[in-house]
Design a protein around this motif. Sequence first.
Motif, PDB file in Angstrom:
ATOM      1  N   GLY A 102     -37.179   9.313  31.463  1.00 24.84           N
ATOM      2  CA  GLY A 102     -36.306   8.555  32.362  1.00 24.84           C
ATOM      3  C   GLY A 102     -36.358   7.065  32.105  1.00 24.84           C
ATOM      4  N   ALA A 103     -36.692   6.696  30.855  1.00 26.75           N
ATOM      5  CA  ALA A 103     -36.897   5.284  30.520  1.00 26.75           C
ATOM      6  C   ALA A 103     -35.957   4.785  29.430  1.00 26.75           C
ATOM      7  CB  ALA A 103     -38.344   5.079  30.075  1.00 26.75           C
ATOM      8  N   LEU A 104     -34.903   5.525  29.120  1.00 26.84           N
ATOM      9  CA  LEU A 104     -33.982   5.137  28.041  1.00 26.84           C
ATOM     10  C   LEU A 104     -32.998   4.083  28.520  1.00 26.84           C
ATOM     11  CD1 LEU A 104     -32.973   5.646  25.137  1.00 26.84           C
ATOM     12  CD2 LEU A 104     -31.455   7.397  26.106  1.00 26.84           C
ATOM     13  N   GLY A 105     -32.787   3.080  27.672  1.00 25.21           N
ATOM     14  CA  GLY A 105     -31.784   2.059  27.929  1.00 25.21           C
ATOM     15  C   GLY A 105     -30.558   2.303  27.065  1.00 25.21           C
ATOM     16  N   SER A 106     -30.475   1.606  25.930  1.00 24.27           N
ATOM     17  CA  SER A 106     -29.302   1.719  25.063  1.00 24.27           C
ATOM     18  C   SER A 106     -29.731   1.838  23.605  1.00 24.27           C
ATOM     19  CB  SER A 106     -28.398   0.497  25.244  1.00 24.27           C
ATOM     20  OG  SER A 106     -29.112  -0.687  24.915  1.00 24.27           O
ATOM     21  N   ASP A 107     -28.762   2.211  22.767  1.00 23.23           N
ATOM     22  CA  ASP A 107     -28.959   2.329  21.325  1.00 23.23           C
ATOM     23  C   ASP A 107     -28.014   1.354  20.650  1.00 23.23           C
ATOM     24  OD1 ASP A 107     -30.407   4.623  22.092  1.00 23.23           O
ATOM     25  OD2 ASP A 107     -28.699   5.935  21.715  1.00 23.23           O
ATOM     26  N   LEU A 108     -28.535   0.518  19.723  1.00 27.05           N
ATOM     27  CA  LEU A 108     -27.685  -0.488  19.080  1.00 27.05           C
ATOM     28  C   LEU A 108     -27.923  -0.554  17.583  1.00 27.05           C
ATOM     29  CD1 LEU A 108     -28.008  -3.469  21.581  1.00 27.05           C
ATOM     30  CD2 LEU A 108     -26.014  -2.027  21.224  1.00 27.05           C
ATOM     31  N   ASP A 109     -26.843  -0.800  16.851  1.00 24.27           N
ATOM     32  CA  ASP A 109     -26.895  -1.165  15.437  1.00 24.27           C
ATOM     33  C   ASP A 109     -26.737  -2.673  15.418  1.00 24.27           C
ATOM     34  OD1 ASP A 109     -26.309  -1.896  12.824  1.00 24.27           O
ATOM     35  OD2 ASP A 109     -24.941  -0.216  12.486  1.00 24.27           O
ATOM     36  N   GLN A 110     -27.798  -3.375  14.992  1.00 24.54           N
ATOM     37  CA  GLN A 110     -27.762  -4.830  15.011  1.00 24.54           C
ATOM     38  C   GLN A 110     -27.697  -5.433  13.610  1.00 24.54           C
ATOM     39  OE1 GLN A 110     -29.662  -6.629  18.591  1.00 24.54           O
ATOM     40  NE2 GLN A 110     -31.025  -4.864  18.404  1.00 24.54           N
ATOM     41  N   GLY A 111     -27.345  -4.601  12.635  1.00 26.50           N
ATOM     42  CA  GLY A 111     -27.201  -5.104  11.277  1.00 26.50           C
ATOM     43  C   GLY A 111     -28.501  -5.098  10.507  1.00 26.50           C
ATOM     44  N   MET A 112     -29.456  -5.876  10.944  1.00 25.44           N
ATOM     45  CA  MET A 112     -30.742  -5.966  10.248  1.00 25.44           C
ATOM     46  C   MET A 112     -31.696  -4.865  10.671  1.00 25.44           C
ATOM     47  SD  MET A 112     -31.109  -7.560  13.263  1.00 25.44           S
ATOM     48  CE  MET A 112     -30.276  -9.117  13.187  1.00 25.44           C
ATOM     49  N   HIS A 113     -31.453  -4.266  11.827  1.00 22.55           N
ATOM     50  CA  HIS A 113     -32.233  -3.116  12.258  1.00 22.55           C
ATOM     51  C   HIS A 113     -31.444  -2.273  13.250  1.00 22.55           C
ATOM     52  CE1 HIS A 113     -33.961  -6.467  14.838  1.00 22.55           C
ATOM     53  NE2 HIS A 113     -33.504  -5.658  15.753  1.00 22.55           N
ATOM     54  N   LEU A 114     -31.839  -1.010  13.354  1.00 20.54           N
ATOM     55  CA  LEU A 114     -31.283  -0.084  14.329  1.00 20.54           C
ATOM     56  C   LEU A 114     -32.263  -0.039  15.496  1.00 20.54           C
ATOM     57  CD1 LEU A 114     -30.241   2.832  11.931  1.00 20.54           C
ATOM     58  CD2 LEU A 114     -28.974   0.747  12.529  1.00 20.54           C
ATOM     59  N   SER A 115     -31.753  -0.072  16.714  1.00 25.47           N
ATOM     60  CA  SER A 115     -32.602  -0.248  17.891  1.00 25.47           C
ATOM     61  C   SER A 115     -32.349   0.789  18.966  1.00 25.47           C
ATOM     62  CB  SER A 115     -32.346  -1.620  18.519  1.00 25.47           C
ATOM     63  OG  SER A 115     -32.557  -2.658  17.601  1.00 25.47           O
ATOM     64  N   VAL A 116     -33.428   1.207  19.599  1.00 29.51           N
ATOM     65  CA  VAL A 116     -33.376   1.992  20.819  1.00 29.51           C
ATOM     66  C   VAL A 116     -34.136   1.183  21.868  1.00 29.51           C
ATOM     67  CG1 VAL A 116     -34.117   4.115  21.958  1.00 29.51           C
ATOM     68  CG2 VAL A 116     -33.240   4.201  19.618  1.00 29.51           C
ATOM     69  N   TYR A 117     -33.484   0.928  22.987  1.00 28.26           N
ATOM     70  CA  TYR A 117     -34.094   0.159  24.062  1.00 28.26           C
ATOM     71  C   TYR A 117     -34.487   1.067  25.213  1.00 28.26           C
ATOM     72  CZ  TYR A 117     -32.521  -4.215  21.969  1.00 28.26           C
ATOM     73  OH  TYR A 117     -32.338  -5.275  21.127  1.00 28.26           O
ATOM     74  N   GLY A 118     -35.567   0.700  25.870  1.00 29.67           N
ATOM     75  CA  GLY A 118     -36.015   1.397  27.052  1.00 29.67           C
ATOM     76  C   GLY A 118     -36.846   0.452  27.897  1.00 29.67           C
ATOM     77  N   HIS A 119     -37.628   1.009  28.807  1.00 26.60           N
ATOM     78  CA  HIS A 119     -38.478   0.173  29.659  1.00 26.60           C
ATOM     79  C   HIS A 119     -39.750   0.925  29.992  1.00 26.60           C
ATOM     80  CE1 HIS A 119     -37.401   2.613  33.161  1.00 26.60           C
ATOM     81  NE2 HIS A 119     -36.182   2.626  32.673  1.00 26.60           N
ATOM     82  N   ASP A 120     -40.788   0.136  30.257  1.00 29.08           N
ATOM     83  CA  ASP A 120     -42.059   0.740  30.638  1.00 29.08           C
ATOM     84  C   ASP A 120     -42.056   0.980  32.154  1.00 29.08           C
ATOM     85  OD1 ASP A 120     -42.793  -1.634  31.964  1.00 29.08           O
ATOM     86  OD2 ASP A 120     -44.398  -2.112  30.569  1.00 29.08           O
TER      87      ASP A 120
END
Length: 171
Positions: A102-120
């Motif tokens: 239940g801690a998922l935020g968003s998924d992004l392609d930022q060019g220099m890296h691929l990112s998955v965001y969440g929270h503690d």
Amino acid sequence: MMTIRRINHIVLSVRDLDVSTRFYRDVLGLRVVARLAGTAHWPAMAFLRSTPDSTNHHDLGLIANADAAADGLRRPGLFHAAFEVGTIDELQDLRHRLAAAGALGSDLDQGMHLSVYGHDPDGIAVEIIWRVPAEDWSYADELRRAPLDFDRARQRWGGRLATGSAAGAPS
């Protein structure tokens, strides 16, 4: 099970982007490598690197979104901590684990890296990144924040291509 390889970068929420950029550049000796102009939907940012041999796009990000004027607004401080994984498969595995918690935020392609965001559990933002191969991005490229398409990324690089520290990059 996937392994976090290292902390990749931090992003700080700041009140005045120019003042903070000068501090980290002039006082601490970091190099400004890119800037992102603010828009109606995203604040201005500056990106800095610690050494010329760092293989990160940036080691420190500054985001102009802090305001200490009233309760409820973001205070100066840590915006997020970024952790690096070695492969796209590991990135997607962590995405599933964040979602299950239940801690998922968003998924992004930022060019220099691929990112998955969440929270503690305390709401502190975490970013999990997979570094795009160095030959596939440049500082001359326009910075972007696009939705991450795992299938497309896997078609381009495969799910098991090790990059960054997983491939022996120095930092």
